[in-house]
Design a protein around this motif. Structure first.
Motif, mmCIF file in Angstrom:
data_model
loop_
_atom_site.group_PDB
_atom_site.id
_atom_site.type_symbol
_atom_site.label_atom_id
_atom_site.label_comp_id
_atom_site.label_asym_id
_atom_site.label_seq_id
_atom_site.Cartn_x
_atom_site.Cartn_y
_atom_site.Cartn_z
ATOM 1 N N GLU A 200 23.608 -27.603 -64.839
ATOM 2 C CA GLU A 200 23.656 -28.502 -65.757
ATOM 3 C C GLU A 200 23.798 -27.899 -67.153
ATOM 4 O O GLU A 200 24.278 -28.631 -68.079
ATOM 5 C CB GLU A 200 22.274 -29.297 -65.894
ATOM 6 N N ARG A 201 23.896 -26.559 -67.270
ATOM 7 C CA ARG A 201 24.199 -26.117 -68.424
ATOM 8 C C ARG A 201 25.587 -26.143 -68.908
ATOM 9 O O ARG A 201 25.836 -25.911 -70.077
ATOM 10 C CB ARG A 201 23.898 -24.425 -68.465
ATOM 11 N N ALA A 202 26.417 -26.821 -68.117
ATOM 12 C CA ALA A 202 27.910 -27.064 -68.336
ATOM 13 C C ALA A 202 28.015 -27.996 -69.272
ATOM 14 O O ALA A 202 28.870 -27.970 -70.106
ATOM 15 C CB ALA A 202 28.570 -27.214 -67.075
ATOM 16 N N TRP A 203 27.008 -28.779 -69.463
ATOM 17 C CA TRP A 203 26.930 -29.893 -70.302
ATOM 18 C C TRP A 203 25.791 -29.918 -71.525
ATOM 19 O O TRP A 203 25.928 -30.402 -72.590
ATOM 20 C CB TRP A 203 26.427 -31.416 -69.452
ATOM 21 N N ARG A 204 24.762 -29.195 -71.367
ATOM 22 C CA ARG A 204 23.896 -29.006 -72.219
ATOM 23 C C ARG A 204 22.831 -27.902 -71.972
ATOM 24 O O ARG A 204 22.814 -27.380 -70.769
ATOM 25 C CB ARG A 204 23.164 -30.573 -72.415
ATOM 26 N N ASP A 205 22.143 -27.624 -72.915
ATOM 27 C CA ASP A 205 21.078 -26.277 -72.785
ATOM 28 C C ASP A 205 19.713 -26.820 -71.778
ATOM 29 O O ASP A 205 19.683 -28.103 -71.526
ATOM 30 C CB ASP A 205 20.407 -25.759 -73.891
ATOM 31 N N GLU A 206 19.003 -25.979 -71.253
ATOM 32 C CA GLU A 206 18.143 -26.443 -70.374
ATOM 33 C C GLU A 206 16.988 -27.073 -70.786
ATOM 34 O O GLU A 206 16.322 -28.156 -70.194
ATOM 35 C CB GLU A 206 17.456 -24.946 -69.989
ATOM 36 N N ARG A 207 16.532 -27.150 -72.233
ATOM 37 C CA ARG A 207 15.666 -27.940 -72.841
ATOM 38 C C ARG A 207 16.022 -29.465 -72.722
ATOM 39 O O ARG A 207 15.234 -30.365 -72.819
ATOM 40 C CB ARG A 207 15.292 -27.484 -74.328
ATOM 41 N N GLN A 208 17.318 -29.564 -73.200
ATOM 42 C CA GLN A 208 18.110 -30.759 -73.263
ATOM 43 C C GLN A 208 17.952 -31.527 -71.941
ATOM 44 O O GLN A 208 17.620 -32.767 -71.799
ATOM 45 C CB GLN A 208 19.336 -30.934 -73.895
ATOM 46 N N THR A 209 18.159 -30.824 -70.831
ATOM 47 C CA THR A 209 18.374 -31.277 -69.632
ATOM 48 C C THR A 209 16.736 -31.735 -69.181
ATOM 49 O O THR A 209 16.700 -33.160 -68.647
ATOM 50 C CB THR A 209 18.932 -30.281 -68.625
ATOM 51 N N ARG A 210 15.954 -30.802 -69.309
ATOM 52 C CA ARG A 210 14.553 -31.113 -68.804
ATOM 53 C C ARG A 210 13.849 -32.461 -69.792
ATOM 54 O O ARG A 210 13.362 -33.318 -69.063
ATOM 55 C CB ARG A 210 13.655 -30.077 -69.197
ATOM 56 N N ASP A 211 14.281 -32.493 -71.066
ATOM 57 C CA ASP A 211 13.981 -33.880 -71.883
ATOM 58 C C ASP A 211 14.514 -35.053 -71.401
ATOM 59 O O ASP A 211 13.881 -35.975 -71.259
ATOM 60 C CB ASP A 211 14.172 -33.310 -73.336
ATOM 61 N N SER A 212 15.715 -34.919 -70.990
ATOM 62 C CA SER A 212 16.477 -36.010 -70.658
ATOM 63 C C SER A 212 15.839 -36.545 -69.159
ATOM 64 O O SER A 212 15.813 -37.658 -69.009
ATOM 65 C CB SER A 212 18.021 -35.728 -70.327
ATOM 66 N N LEU A 213 15.752 -35.638 -68.254
ATOM 67 C CA LEU A 213 15.031 -35.990 -67.058
ATOM 68 C C LEU A 213 13.517 -36.324 -67.266
ATOM 69 O O LEU A 213 13.370 -37.432 -66.451
ATOM 70 C CB LEU A 213 15.008 -34.709 -66.045
ATOM 71 N N MET A 214 12.993 -35.884 -68.179
ATOM 72 C CA MET A 214 11.408 -36.549 -68.453
ATOM 73 C C MET A 214 11.480 -37.886 -69.151
ATOM 74 O O MET A 214 10.846 -38.845 -68.687
ATOM 75 C CB MET A 214 10.804 -35.584 -69.310
ATOM 76 N N GLU A 215 12.672 -38.062 -69.704
ATOM 77 C CA GLU A 215 13.045 -39.674 -70.230
ATOM 78 C C GLU A 215 13.246 -40.614 -69.097
ATOM 79 O O GLU A 215 12.670 -41.663 -68.786
ATOM 80 C CB GLU A 215 14.085 -39.585 -71.412
#
Length: 455
Positions: A200-215
């Motif tokens: 997923e780092r190919a699209w965004r950093d880890e924090r953004q991925t985690r935040d998006s999945l929590m959304e």
């Protein structure tokens, strides 16, 4: 495989990802293209033709309304579900549509929305053609789109390339099959979710991925809560009563929530799909028709597993996404293409593998759980009564959620070795779907759809 987990899990509205979300996106893409070409204000009218499954069951799935909303530039992720019905009614009553949200045109929903109940286009059973014309009848733009499941849309140019528009994004640990996924995990020492998180780092950093999945998880929880509180009769003419809220009250009165965890899991799934049937906000996971299974099993993890936490929620969704990508890449998640085995079966497989991961399973046990989840949904038909995502869809989600939990538990009792691999069961599902008659693939012309009398 350049597809993000956030492409697979998307926020939208019910009742169908392929019949509501996809057509809304396609109509929105069409008017955006018209605007980009500088032709928007030249348009005097727009005609939409729906083919195959979209034509056969489009009315029951809300497709005409979704097209209207898309033509007015609404997006499934942000459209106001409460306001949507009023906007559709406004267009029908006034005969005027605000094209791309900018340009008023005359629009007759009976004349300009054509449902071809028995005509299909060759590339996919969910097809739609949009045509914009000038006042003197000259064609400004014509485009054909295919709604290929899960809200994914491709146009005529991309339809023959692949099931997933992969683009040019390169991920760190590419995989196209279950065997490749397990091999990558062995080589790196990563879990399935860990490998996915790095990709997923190919699209965004880890924090953004985690935040998006929590959304995504927040929307799932809100959908379950809404489904457990709303009562009454679902729209569409079948007079199907909502049952989740009353059943939840009964379960609460009996106490011992952990002892009745499987009953709650079934109810969570039904609550989501009652909301979906009502056209409310849901997460496509991987489709709307199967939207209740992953939220229900994730609720099971949070409520019934000691030590469950937010990190586990993220790992669950990442693992489910990896498995869903395999189905989308190598078979289909479209009920119109392979029957409900591609929707409920895929979601059951994704949830089973994800639960096995957060319960401490190895990548091999995760693959085993996913295989079991699909193996026992092979041949599942898509035969919605009245063309509505209600019977048998709501109960089917509840049963599949329970089956996913059982599949995960079964896999964890073994060491991951199994006679049937995940790749083999995915290939079998695809072959079964190809052999399945079209009347069992979201056309409402076979199965329960013709054996239940509509009252």
């Amino acid at each position: 495989m350049a597809i993000s987990v956030l492409d697979l899990f998307s926020i939208g509205i019910g009742p169908s990802s392929s019949h509501t979300v996809g057509p809304m996106r396609a109509a929105r893409l069409f008017v955006q293209h018209l605007d980009d070409l500088g032709l928007l204000t030249d348009a005097h009218g727009v005609r939409t033709e729906l083919f195959g499954s979209l034509g056969a069951t489009g009315r029951g799935h809300g497709t005409p309304g979704a097209v209207v909303l898309g033509l007015e530039a609404n997006d499934p992720a942000t459209v106001d579900a409460e306001q949507a019905d009023q906007d559709i009614a406004r267009v029908a009553a006034t005969g005027e549509l605000n094209l791309a949200g900018k340009h008023a045109i005359r629009f007759d929903t009976d004349r300009d929305l054509v449902l071809h109940r028995r005509r299909t286009l060759p590339r996919h059973p969910n097809a739609m053609t949009l045509t914009a014309c000038t006042a003197d009848g000259r064609t400004l733009l014509t485009k054909t789109y295919y709604s290929i499941g899960g809200g994914f849309v491709v146009d005529e140019e991309d339809a023959g390339a692949d099931r997933v528009a992969t683009g040019t994004t390169e991920v760190r640990h590419p995989f196209a099959t279950g065997d490749e996924l397990l091999r990558r995990c062995r080589e790196t020492g990563l879990s399935v979710s860990g490998l996915m998180l790095e990709n997923e780092r190919a699209w965004r950093d880890e924090r953004q991925t985690r935040d998006s999945l929590m959304e995504i998880w927040t929307v799932m929880r809100a959908c379950v809560a809404a489904g457990l509180s709303h009562e009454g009769v679902l729209p569409g003419g079948l007079r199907v009563r909502r049952r989740a809220a009353a059943a939840a009250r009964s379960l609460r009165a009996q106490g011992d929530p952990l002892g009745r965890a499987m009953e709650w899991t079934m109810l969570y799934a039904m609550a989501v799909n009652e909301e979906n049937a009502a056209g409310r906000r849901v997460v496509t996971a991987p489709t709307n028709g199967a939207a209740g299974i992953i939220p229900a099993v994730l609720h099971h993890y949070v409520n019934a597993v000691p030590g469950a936490d937010e990190d586990g929620v993220v790992r669950f969704l990442l693992t489910a996404g990896a498995i869903g990508m395999l189905f989308k890449e190598n078979a289909s998640i479209s009920g119109a293409e392979v029957g409900c085995q591609g929707e409920v079966g895929s979601a059951c497989s994704m949830a089973a593998g994800a639960l096995a991961e957060v319960l401490g399973g190895s990548p091999e046990q995760v693959g085993n759980a996913a295989e079991i989840g699909m193996e026992h949904n092979l041949g599942l038909t898509c035969d919605p009564v009245g063309g509505l995502v209600q019977i048998p869809c709501i109960e089917r989600n509840g049963m599949a959620a329970v089956k996913a939990v059982a599949a995960a538990r079964m896999a964890l009792r073994g060491d991951g070795r199994h006679h049937v691999s995940l790749d083999q069961v995915i290939r079998t599902m695809k072959q079964t779907g190809a052999d399945m008659k079209s009347k069992y693939k979201e056309t409402a012309r076979g199965g329960l759809a013709v054996n239940i009398i509509e009252c």
